[in-house]
Design an enzyme around this catalytic site. Structure first.
Site, PDB file in Angstrom:
ATOM      1  N   GLU A  43      -1.690  -8.526   4.976  1.00  7.96           N
ATOM      2  CA  GLU A  43      -0.566  -9.178   4.318  1.00  7.96           C
ATOM      3  C   GLU A  43      -0.510 -10.674   4.645  1.00  7.96           C
ATOM      4  OE1 GLU A  43       1.278  -8.078   1.974  1.00  7.96           O
ATOM      5  OE2 GLU A  43       0.428  -6.068   2.047  1.00  7.96           O
ATOM      6  N   CYS A 209      -0.175  -6.242 -22.250  1.00  5.93           N
ATOM      7  CA  CYS A 209       1.015  -5.415 -22.455  1.00  5.93           C
ATOM      8  C   CYS A 209       0.672  -4.034 -22.995  1.00  5.93           C
ATOM      9  CB  CYS A 209       1.987  -6.129 -23.385  1.00  5.93           C
ATOM     10  SG  CYS A 209       2.569  -7.716 -22.739  1.00  5.93           S
TER      11      CYS A 209
END
Length: 361
Positions: A43, A209
């Site tokens: 991270e 999309c």
DNA sequence: GAGTCGTGGGC
DNA sequence: TGCCCAAGACT
């Protein structure tokens, strides 16, 4: 201004989880573990840094520092070469400081709650939540660039996402999606799914999309506003700076100097740097080195986030048989050792061009 | 809120 | 080529 009320919240998180399991990323080196050390390391490396760039650094770092104790036992000078080239070097210094704090003050046990994890140096709210979600399954929302893209589009949230009010709205929306989710929600898959959506479907340029599981309820998709969201951040023109760098070579060694821990390239080793060639010559003379034979090399420029640096390199190969006494903070470094030295990218590039056979990264 | 902090990739 | 920005945090 937004249309938060219009976009459906019910089933949002479950949809993301289903999609992640079927179409998300699964083979990354830091996945498939609940070891907080490995998750934490990934991270931190992934802050403002793309996955493809991180993979090699992560594996190399983990091979050298396989656990918290090994990292805490190392010196910062042993750690920095494994971060050199990755950028944002305060991350590495904080990582190391953090490892020592956990080992010395917390008995080597990584904190478990996101709220506690966020108190550690270099870990903010989002990174803390990601670690807590992946390692412990805590229901804490993340808010990185991916999630901002997904949420601003899905909920139609306008305005600069970095602005206080907008950021707050994004966090509240993210929390609301968790509150609306089933108690059995797989937080690891959900957190990963949001990032995978942002990285794979909901990209900045041409969002896919047709592949997105959220397309049916997405404000931007329905209203054809994909390219207006997220709103671009205002940016002022980047400043330009100049400098001269000196490559002083003698007896197979190059003179390097370590940067202060604050500021650009903090803690890394650089070539002696001056405002211009005149300042460089003056510095040489004051140290008893004749700058006369110095050769000017091809210039290079390096672009940072907030300015552009034009570098004028000068090569001075010493004829004297013995190395001069280095000034404080300086060190004669054998050319063969450059590969293991924490050099910033442009310095490495410069020296690679000069010593191509010495196996620099 | 506005700056600072790196580097590489995509268009 | 130049511009935007990436699994942000800190001052």
């Amino acid at each position: 201004m937004s249309s938060t009320d219009a976009a459906p919240a019910a089933g949002f998180a479950e949809t993301v989880v289903r999609w992640q399991r079927a179409s998300g990323r699964h083979g990354l080196p830091w996945q498939g573990t609940r070891d907080p050390y490995r998750i934490w390391l990934s991270e931190i490396m992934l802050q403002q840094t793309q996955v493809a760039t991180v993979v090699d650094y992560y594996l190399r770092f983990l091979a050298r520092f396989p656990d918290l104790r090994t990292l805490a036992a190392a010196s910062q000078d042993e750690v920095m070469p494994y971060w050199a080239g990755l950028g944002y070097y305060a991350r590495a210094r904080n990582l190391h400081r953090c490892a020592r704090e956990i080992c010395e003050r917390l008995g080597g046990a990584f904190p478990r709650r996101a709220e506690d994890i966020a108190q550690l140096p270099g870990i903010g709210r989002s990174t803390a939540a990601a670690i807590a979600a992946f390692a412990y399954g805590e229901r804490a929302p993340i808010m990185d660039g991916n999630v901002k893209r997904v949420f601003t589009r899905y909920f139609g949230i306008y305005g600069n996402p970095a602005a206080r009010a907008v950021e707050l709205q994004l966090w509240d929306t993210a929390q609301a999606m968790l509150d609306a989710a089933d108690a059995s929600l797989d937080m690891g898959a959900y957190t990963q799914g949001l990032m995978d959506l942002g990285a794979g479907c909901c990209t900045r340029g041409k969002p896919a999309c047709t592949l997105c599981p959220l397309a049916g309820g997405c404000y931007a998709r329905i209203n054809a506003k994909q390219h207006e969201l997220p709103a671009p951040k205002p940016r002022k023109q980047a400043e330009e700076r100049q400098c001269a760098m000196l490559i002083l070579e003698q007896d197979g060694c190059v003179l390097l100097e370590q940067r202060p821990s604050s500021g650009i390239w903090g803690g890394l080793w650089c070539l002696p740097q001056y405002d211009d060639a005149q300042a460089m010559r003056a510095a040489c003379r004051s140290q008893g080195t004749d700058p006369g034979p110095a050769q000017r090399m091809a210039a290079l420029s390096h672009t940072f986030t907030h300015f552009k640096l034009h570098i004028e390199p000068w090569l001075l190969r010493g004829a004297a048989p013995r190395l001069r006494q280095p000034a404080p903070g300086q060190a004669w470094t054998p050319v063969a050792a450059l590969a293991d030295t924490a050099l910033p990218a442009p310095v490495r590039k410069l020296l690679c061009g000069l010593y191509p056979t010495d196996g620099l990264l």
